[in-house]
Design a protein around this motif. Structure first.
Motif, mmCIF file in Angstrom:
data_model
loop_
_atom_site.group_PDB
_atom_site.id
_atom_site.type_symbol
_atom_site.label_atom_id
_atom_site.label_comp_id
_atom_site.label_asym_id
_atom_site.label_seq_id
_atom_site.Cartn_x
_atom_site.Cartn_y
_atom_site.Cartn_z
ATOM 1 N N VAL A 510 0.853 -1.194 0.000
ATOM 2 C CA VAL A 510 0.000 0.000 0.000
ATOM 3 C C VAL A 510 0.884 1.237 0.000
ATOM 4 O O VAL A 510 1.769 1.386 0.833
ATOM 5 N N GLU A 511 0.655 2.100 -0.980
ATOM 6 C CA GLU A 511 1.450 3.331 -1.048
ATOM 7 C C GLU A 511 0.532 4.483 -1.388
ATOM 8 O O GLU A 511 -0.691 4.304 -1.470
ATOM 9 N N ASP A 512 1.098 5.646 -1.591
ATOM 10 C CA ASP A 512 0.291 6.834 -1.872
ATOM 11 C C ASP A 512 -0.705 6.589 -2.995
ATOM 12 O O ASP A 512 -0.309 6.235 -4.110
ATOM 13 N N SER A 531 -10.217 0.140 12.305
ATOM 14 C CA SER A 531 -8.790 0.257 12.661
ATOM 15 C C SER A 531 -7.928 -0.082 11.461
ATOM 16 O O SER A 531 -6.900 0.542 11.199
ATOM 17 N N ASN A 532 -8.355 -1.083 10.699
ATOM 18 C CA ASN A 532 -7.579 -1.458 9.515
ATOM 19 C C ASN A 532 -7.632 -0.355 8.452
ATOM 20 O O ASN A 532 -6.658 -0.135 7.729
ATOM 21 N N THR A 538 -3.034 5.651 6.809
ATOM 22 C CA THR A 538 -1.751 6.178 7.284
ATOM 23 C C THR A 538 -0.651 5.947 6.254
ATOM 24 O O THR A 538 0.310 6.693 6.167
ATOM 25 N N ARG A 539 -0.802 4.887 5.470
ATOM 26 C CA ARG A 539 0.216 4.583 4.442
ATOM 27 C C ARG A 539 -0.140 5.175 3.090
ATOM 28 O O ARG A 539 0.421 4.806 2.075
ATOM 29 N N CYS A 557 -13.177 8.889 8.143
ATOM 30 C CA CYS A 557 -11.916 8.200 7.904
ATOM 31 C C CYS A 557 -11.718 7.831 6.429
ATOM 32 O O CYS A 557 -10.667 8.073 5.843
ATOM 33 N N ALA A 558 -12.761 7.235 5.813
ATOM 34 C CA ALA A 558 -12.640 6.817 4.406
ATOM 35 C C ALA A 558 -12.776 8.037 3.497
ATOM 36 O O ALA A 558 -13.334 9.062 3.882
ATOM 37 N N ASP A 559 -12.268 7.915 2.258
ATOM 38 C CA ASP A 559 -12.324 9.043 1.338
ATOM 39 C C ASP A 559 -13.661 9.121 0.613
ATOM 40 O O ASP A 559 -14.077 10.177 0.149
#
Ligand code: F6R
Length: 608
Positions: A510-512, A531-532, A538-539, A557-559
């Motif tokens: 997982v990246e940008d 939490s997941n 965060t990543r 939290c989610a986009d």
């Protein structure tokens, strides 16, 4: 996977055969061919690629006059897709033409023997051995030659055969690969599947294993593998002809996604009687259900994913330990058979080779087999002890949608009935579940009416290279199916993960900007999945969340968040799969791909 169409009668055979093959296109193929007998010669044309190439090559069949012929769409197994490897295959003298679905497993040995005797092979296929073997055993009696070949080959086959010195006759035979014979006023047909002939007749005979048939203008004669004449009854196909057409939708897949409310209604409502579930059609004794100590669910692909949901629901409601196996693994893993256990085979087509082999493996160990099948009269249905038919109607798009949804519904009903009989749910709980079940079709209709929202989102992800799906429990089972749907028709690499497992390795990918689809509909697991979501955010992940309206805090939290209505936690999968199917569809559409016929895939995988 491979299609056969053949015709003998008073009309020009080639256009009828080409039309029949076109109605089997959905099954997946890479080349096509046709052989037509003009009374003197067998003419053959084959072409790699889409059927339209063969259609143009024969000027829609006009260049192949004759009233008797066989055609084939090939999905390569032995030898690459090419004109030469396409069927039909003929012997060296051009006196016998063969089309074949299935695999001749001992072909290498047979080929070596034939080559030693001087036979010259032109293709790399297993099928060509059949043409040479028929020549070897032929002494003027086609049935006797076919019989001898059948005694010597191992594997699976549906065959269509013509012999030059038997003009106006088609011969056919089958073992472990479906084949039907149809008849109407103008002639007689052979086909590997009903849609090929549905426009001409509903009057069909299902060929059983190791049977041979001879069609001529005057008669249809059936024989067993020993050449003895046998009697067979014709049956009437009651399929709605429009069910196998697009009906105004751009693709079969979109049509079938929209047919889900009806398919589920047709599957559940006839089995709901007086506020109870009636599964007496299965012939399972109540005492037998009470005694059950283990259930093994066995299937492939999406049907396996339905089985994973089935495990959660059966264990949760009926408190029976359930194991779920991929059929291709089960058949070779030397499973342990116990008394008081039940094997459930799940299959849309009822013809999947691995699932059929697993069924036979279970039966060989005296296992009781219940199958959940969509195609009436299919091999898996015929060989099972009991069949729970899903009434999804014909499913044409390669990517399954409505059959999968009906398989879920079948598991809900089995789990509820088993739970009621085993007294693991109260009467009140059973009623609540039944009410929720009845509501599902309507709730799906509501979700389908919001498809533009999903199309909008999908259009932003057409160029993505990797997508992760994650969830826990039933949401994980769902993620498996959402991910498969996407990758099979969009060709985007995607993986489904049990959300808690992500950090044990895969999170390093997982990246940008990585798209993560997080399914969190299970109340008890919601905070865990949240939490997941934080971990992947965060990543740098972009998270599309899928949850119920009661969890609107996911937006913090989610986009991007999609909502599905509330239902029983156990049934959530039936609702959350809808946006995921639509997402896959719109990504594939936006990428300009062949939604209904994705590359390399076949609708029904009848070879191992
Ligand atoms: C995926 C798909 C396949 C099938 C699998 C089993 O969309 O359709 O994964 O689910 O090949 O096929 P059946 O259910 O016919 O046994």
């Amino acid at each position: 996977m491979c299609g056969i169409a053949g015709y003998i009668g008073t009309k020009s055979a080639a256009p009828i055969i080409l039309d029949g093959l076109s109605r089997l296109e959905y099954r997946g193929y890479d080349s096509a061919g046709i052989a037509v007998f003009d009374g003197e010669k067998i003419h053959m044309k084959k072409a790699m690629g889409r059927l339209r190439v063969l259609d143009e090559l024969t000027r829609h069949g006009a260049d192949m006059p004759g009233f008797c012929g066989i055609g084939h769409t090939r999905w390569a197994t032995h030898g690459c897709p090419s004109d030469t490897n396409a069927h039909p295959h003929m012997n060296e003298e051009n006196t016998i033409a063969v089309v074949h679905n299935g695999i001749i497993e001992n072909y290498a040995r047979l080929k070596k023997r034939l080559e030693q005797k001087g036979c010259h092979f032109v293709s790399e296929t297993d099928t060509e051995v059949l043409a040479h073997m028929l020549t070897e055993y032929y002494n003027g009696d086609p049935v006797a030659a076919i019989e001898k070949v059948m005694h010597r080959v191992e594997g699976s086959y549906a065959l269509g055969i013509m012999f030059l010195d038997h003009p106006h006759h088609i011969y056919a035979a089958r073992k472990d690969s479906p084949l039907i014979v149809g008849t109407n006023d103008s002639g007689k047909f052979i086909a590997s599947d009903v849609p090929a002939i549905l426009h001409h007749t509903r009057n069909v005979y299902y060929m059983e294993n190791e049977e041979i048939v001879c069609l001529s203008n005057e008669h249809i004669r059936f024989f067993n593998i020993d050449g003895e004449a046998i009697a067979k009854e014709a049956v009437t196909i009651d399929w709605d002809i429009h069910a196998a057409e697009k009906g105004g939708y751009e693709h079969f897949m979109l049509k079938e996604i929209h047919e889900q409310p009806k398919a589920i209604r047709d599957t559940i409502f006839p089995r709901i009687k007086k506020d109870d579930i009636d599964l007496s059609e299965l012939g399972l004794e109540e005492a037998e259900i009470r005694r059950l100590k283990k259930i093994s669910i066995i299937a492939c692909g999406s049907a396996f994913h339905a089985g994973v949901t089935g495990k959660y629901v059966l264990e949760g409601l009926a408190r029976i330990p359930v194991e779920v196996d991929l059929a291709s693994e089960y058949r070779y893993r030397d499973p342990i058979y116990e008394r008081d256990s039940l094997v459930i085979i799940v299959s849309q087509s009822g013809e999947t080779a691995d699932s059929l082999a697993a069924l036979r493996e279970a039966k060989a160990h005296n296992g009781k087999v219940l199958s959940i099948v969509n195609v009436v009269g299919s091999s898996i249905a015929r060989e099972s002890d009991a069949v729970f038919y899903t009434w999804a109607g014909p499913e044409i798009a390669v990517a399954t949608t409505k059959a999968y949804s009906c398989q879920l519904a079948a598991f809900y009903m089995l789990a509820m009935k088993f739970a009621q009989i085993r007294r693991t749910v109260t009467a009140e709980r059973f009623d609540a579940l039944l009410n929720a079940l009845r509501l599902l079709p309507e709730q799906i209709e509501g979700l389908l009416s919001q498809k533009e929202k999903i199309q909008f989102f999908a259009n932003h992800y057409l160029a993505t290279e990797h997508i992760f799906f994650m969830g826990r429990g039933i949401d994980y089972a769902l993620s498996l199916e959402g991910s498969l749907k996407l990758k099979e028709i969009s060709y985007i690499h995607s993986e489904a993960y049990a959300a808690g497992e992500l950090k044990h390795g895969t999170i390093s990918l997982v990246e940008d900007g990585t798209l993560v689809v997080a399914v969190a509909t299970q109340d008890a697991l919601y905070s865990k999945t949240m939490s997941n979501i934080v971990e992947v955010k965060t990543r740098g992940a972009f998270v599309m969340g899928l949850t119920t309206l009661r969890h609107q805090d996911m937006e913090n939290c989610a986009d991007y968040v999609l909502y599905v209505p509330e239902t029983e936690n156990y049934f959530m999968g039936s609702l959350s799969i809808i946006p995921l199917q639509l997402f896959a569809y719109y990504v594939s559409l936006g990428r300009g791909l062949d939604v209904d016929k994705p590359r390399n895939l076949a609708k029904s995988v009848t070879v191992e």
